[in-house]
Write a protein that holds these residues in place. Structure first.
Motif, mmCIF file in Angstrom:
data_model
loop_
_atom_site.group_PDB
_atom_site.id
_atom_site.type_symbol
_atom_site.label_atom_id
_atom_site.label_comp_id
_atom_site.label_asym_id
_atom_site.label_seq_id
_atom_site.Cartn_x
_atom_site.Cartn_y
_atom_site.Cartn_z
ATOM 1 N N ALA A 125 -5.765 -54.109 16.932
ATOM 2 C CA ALA A 125 -4.918 -53.488 17.878
ATOM 3 C C ALA A 125 -5.638 -53.131 19.266
ATOM 4 C CB ALA A 125 -3.743 -52.629 17.393
ATOM 5 N N LEU A 126 -6.590 -52.554 19.043
ATOM 6 C CA LEU A 126 -7.179 -52.067 20.521
ATOM 7 C C LEU A 126 -7.865 -53.268 21.083
ATOM 8 C CD1 LEU A 126 -8.571 -48.596 19.451
ATOM 9 C CD2 LEU A 126 -7.404 -49.067 21.624
ATOM 10 N N GLU A 127 -8.533 -54.208 20.335
ATOM 11 C CA GLU A 127 -9.197 -55.581 20.900
ATOM 12 C C GLU A 127 -8.021 -56.477 21.511
ATOM 13 O OE1 GLU A 127 -11.556 -56.919 17.574
ATOM 14 O OE2 GLU A 127 -12.729 -55.293 17.766
ATOM 15 N N ALA A 128 -6.794 -56.491 20.810
ATOM 16 C CA ALA A 128 -5.656 -57.317 21.320
ATOM 17 C C ALA A 128 -5.329 -56.760 22.572
ATOM 18 C CB ALA A 128 -4.889 -57.475 20.170
ATOM 19 N N GLU A 129 -5.328 -55.413 22.655
ATOM 20 C CA GLU A 129 -4.784 -54.872 24.056
ATOM 21 C C GLU A 129 -5.828 -54.385 24.994
ATOM 22 O OE1 GLU A 129 -1.966 -54.853 24.608
ATOM 23 O OE2 GLU A 129 -1.023 -55.672 22.498
ATOM 24 N N ASN A 130 -6.837 -55.095 24.640
ATOM 25 C CA ASN A 130 -8.157 -54.751 25.801
ATOM 26 C C ASN A 130 -8.478 -53.362 25.666
ATOM 27 O OD1 ASN A 130 -8.700 -57.451 26.254
ATOM 28 N ND2 ASN A 130 -7.188 -57.468 27.936
ATOM 29 N N ASP A 132 -6.374 -50.564 25.544
ATOM 30 C CA ASP A 132 -5.391 -49.783 25.926
ATOM 31 C C ASP A 132 -4.763 -49.071 24.738
ATOM 32 O OD1 ASP A 132 -2.955 -48.632 26.686
ATOM 33 O OD2 ASP A 132 -2.786 -50.130 28.357
ATOM 34 N N LEU A 133 -4.858 -47.771 24.747
ATOM 35 C CA LEU A 133 -4.514 -46.786 23.617
ATOM 36 C C LEU A 133 -3.171 -46.994 23.326
ATOM 37 C CD1 LEU A 133 -6.880 -43.917 24.066
ATOM 38 C CD2 LEU A 133 -7.232 -45.525 22.507
ATOM 39 N N ALA A 134 -2.256 -46.807 24.338
ATOM 40 C CA ALA A 134 -0.944 -46.731 24.187
ATOM 41 C C ALA A 134 -0.300 -47.968 23.660
ATOM 42 C CB ALA A 134 -0.340 -46.543 25.679
ATOM 43 N N SER A 135 -0.860 -49.035 24.304
ATOM 44 C CA SER A 135 -0.272 -50.537 24.028
ATOM 45 C C SER A 135 -0.945 -50.753 22.425
ATOM 46 C CB SER A 135 -0.807 -51.592 24.781
ATOM 47 O OG SER A 135 -0.410 -51.347 26.295
ATOM 48 N N ALA A 136 -1.857 -50.359 22.105
ATOM 49 C CA ALA A 136 -2.473 -50.480 20.626
ATOM 50 C C ALA A 136 -1.431 -49.800 19.687
ATOM 51 C CB ALA A 136 -3.779 -50.241 20.658
ATOM 52 N N ILE A 137 -1.065 -48.517 20.145
ATOM 53 C CA ILE A 137 -0.189 -47.732 19.118
ATOM 54 C C ILE A 137 1.079 -48.477 19.211
ATOM 55 C CG2 ILE A 137 0.909 -45.483 19.012
ATOM 56 C CD1 ILE A 137 -1.699 -44.258 20.553
ATOM 57 N N SER A 138 1.603 -48.855 20.172
ATOM 58 C CA SER A 138 2.928 -49.551 20.288
ATOM 59 C C SER A 138 3.052 -50.766 19.539
ATOM 60 C CB SER A 138 3.293 -49.818 21.918
ATOM 61 O OG SER A 138 3.542 -48.729 22.607
ATOM 62 N N ARG A 139 2.038 -51.371 19.548
ATOM 63 C CA ARG A 139 1.846 -52.741 18.830
ATOM 64 C C ARG A 139 1.930 -52.495 17.146
ATOM 65 N NH1 ARG A 139 -1.398 -58.184 18.782
ATOM 66 N NH2 ARG A 139 -1.061 -57.962 21.009
ATOM 67 N N LEU A 140 1.318 -51.379 16.962
ATOM 68 C CA LEU A 140 1.307 -51.149 15.235
ATOM 69 C C LEU A 140 2.662 -50.301 14.944
ATOM 70 C CD1 LEU A 140 -2.499 -49.941 15.235
ATOM 71 C CD2 LEU A 140 -1.548 -51.794 14.183
ATOM 72 N N GLU A 141 3.421 -49.686 15.916
ATOM 73 C CA GLU A 141 4.365 -49.220 15.685
ATOM 74 C C GLU A 141 5.580 -49.869 14.975
ATOM 75 O OE1 GLU A 141 4.994 -46.054 18.381
ATOM 76 O OE2 GLU A 141 3.748 -44.590 17.020
#
Length: 141
Positions: A125-130, A132-141
């Motif tokens: 998720a972090l790699e997909a969101e470059n 970005d911690l917040a975006s990676a968390i949102s992607r997984l939730e």
């Protein structure tokens, strides 16, 4: 920060301490934010460091002087780097994933914990969101 309205500053500090947030002033002489095409230089800036659950955030208050970068100027032109130096890209985000840097294990751990995901899922998720911690968390939730 919390919209405390007319809250007593001492009470606000006590509440922040209870939540595990540590705030301290930094006696900075100069702060430089370097983007792709300019430098924002804050002289005599008021800098506050906030440490919340291992994440450090810096607040800078002051008027910056804008300096355009010449064609030969680069982010590492001075050669010396402080341990507390943070590179900020043109979008204003700390990091450097566009440079091909690997995602820090601490970021993976934070995303995995917050999203309740495995470290492998968090890293993807972090790699997909470059990075970005917040975006990676949102992607997984």
């Amino acid at each position: 920060m919390f919209g405390g309205g007319g809250m007593n500053p001492r009470k606000m500090k006590q509440m922040m301490k209870q939540m595990g947030i540590d705030v301290s002033e930094i006696d900075a002489e100069e702060v430089i934010i370097r983007t792709a095409d300019e430098e924002l230089v804050f002289s005599d800036a008021q800098v506050t460091q906030m440490d919340a659950q291992g994440q450090q955030t810096y607040q800078i208050v002051g008027e910056p002087e804008s300096r355009a970068l010449g064609p030969g100027d680069t982010a590492g032109a001075s050669g010396a780097r402080s341990e507390d130096t943070v590179d900020v890209d043109a979008a204003g985000e700390a990091g450097g994933e566009a440079d091909g840097e690997e995602i820090p294990d601490s970021d993976v751990e934070i995303v995995a914990t917050r999203a309740g995901a495995s470290e492998e899922e968090a890293r993807e998720a972090l790699e997909a969101e470059n990075g970005d911690l917040a975006s990676a968390i949102s992607r997984l939730e």
